[in-house]
Scaffold this active site. Structure first.
Site, PDB file in Angstrom:
ATOM      1  N   SER A 146       0.668  -1.000   0.399  1.00 25.87           N
ATOM      2  CA  SER A 146       0.214  -0.577  -0.074  1.00 25.87           C
ATOM      3  C   SER A 146       0.881   1.090  -0.184  1.00 25.87           C
ATOM      4  O   SER A 146       2.256   1.143   0.460  1.00 25.87           O
ATOM      5  CB  SER A 146      -0.792  -0.114   1.279  1.00 25.87           C
ATOM      6  OG  SER A 146      -1.263   0.980   1.496  1.00 25.87           O
ATOM      7  N   TYR A 159      -2.078  -0.977  10.374  1.00 25.76           N
ATOM      8  CA  TYR A 159      -2.047  -1.178   8.977  1.00 25.76           C
ATOM      9  C   TYR A 159      -0.712  -0.410   7.927  1.00 25.76           C
ATOM     10  O   TYR A 159      -0.280  -1.059   7.245  1.00 25.76           O
ATOM     11  CB  TYR A 159      -3.008  -0.762   8.035  1.00 25.76           C
ATOM     12  CG  TYR A 159      -3.781  -1.155   6.595  1.00 25.76           C
ATOM     13  CD1 TYR A 159      -4.022  -2.044   6.163  1.00 25.76           C
ATOM     14  CD2 TYR A 159      -3.008  -0.017   5.764  1.00 25.76           C
ATOM     15  CE1 TYR A 159      -3.908  -2.410   5.188  1.00 25.76           C
ATOM     16  CE2 TYR A 159      -3.475  -0.121   4.332  1.00 25.76           C
ATOM     17  CZ  TYR A 159      -3.587  -1.631   3.821  1.00 25.76           C
ATOM     18  OH  TYR A 159      -4.238  -2.329   2.838  1.00 25.76           O
TER      19      TYR A 159
END
Length: 260
Positions: A146, A159
């Site tokens: 990401s 995350y």
């Protein structure tokens, strides 16, 4: 004499998180390119529906339940994939878990689960399938990470932590496997239209987006489609031998504005 052994015609692939979003789109792209595909996720009903679509289109697909938070499930998935489709030549580690919570606000158990799914489960899977690739001197492992690694976002502490760790794992593997015939690539997508965040409360989403705007991490309203990221993954694994795409970052194009 060629520098590399040619790939076998049959390059079976594993895709995690294949029940929706980027994983589903990647499985479809790989199948369309001729790869037999093993689909892994917790929602077996969705995997079986996807496998049916792939098979109806002339491809080959196998649905196997996979829970990356369960070590036994990961081991059974890896063994089942090779037992049913033969040597695995491509592993796409895509599954991910994300909850809207700050570093001090997140429940430690939720933090641990996100790290387990996003990093530890991913490592266990490639540890299960990677050594055979090295023994055969060929294969591709792709980690979908990401852009929070480059642009951290608030309310995503676990995350952000896990995606940093995942890229650290990938970078170490790139060094360790150099010259082995096994390529390790990173595909790093930006904001995407997936089911991640679909269960978040609307008020929480508004709060999160407002805070991201304060930090300047949402420059425009464009989002990647899952198929956009899937094309990047397919490019990484389809690149002819002799070339190694170590990092591909994919960002949504901004909507057209006024006259330049």
């Amino acid at each position: 004499m060629p520098r590399f052994d040619p790939h076998p015609d049959r390059r079976a692939a594993v895709v995690t998180g294949a029940s929706s979003g980027i994983g589903e789109a990647t499985a479809l792209a790989l199948a369309e390119a001729g790869h037999p595909v093993v689909l892994g996720a917790r929602r077996l009903d969705r995997l079986e529906e996807l496998a049916g679509r792939i098979t109806a289109g002339g491809g080959e697909a196998l649905a196997l339940r996979l829970d990356l938070a369960d070590d036994a499930s990961v081991d059974a998935f890896a063994a089942g994939a090779e037992a049913r489709l033969g040597p695995i030549e491509v592993v796409v580690s895509n599954a991910g878990d994300v909850l809207p919570a700050t570093a001090l606000g997140v429940d430690p158990d939720d933090f641990t689960r996100q790290v387990q799914v996003n990093v530890l489960g991913a490592h266990r899977l490639v540890r299960g399938l990677g050594p055979a690739m090295v023994a055969r001197r060929r294969g591709d492992i792709v980690f979908v990470t990401s852009d929070v690694v480059r642009l951290p976002r608030t309310y995503m502490a676990a995350y952000v932590t896990s995606k940093h760790a995942l890229e650290g794992l990938a970078r170490a593997m790139q060094m360790e496997l150099e010259g082995s015939g096994v390529r390790v690539g990173i595909v790093r997508p930006g904001p995407s239209t997936t089911e991640q965040g679909a269960t978040w409360d609307a008020a929480v989403i508004d709060e999160v987006l407002a805070d991201w705007g304060r930090w300047g991490v949402m420059r425009h309203g464009g989002y990647l489609r899952p198929a956009d990221v899937a094309r990047a993954v397919l490019t990484v694994v389809s690149t002819p031998r002799g070339t190694h795409l170590t990092l591909v970052e994919v960002e949504p194009e901004a909507p057209l504005g006024g006259t330049p």
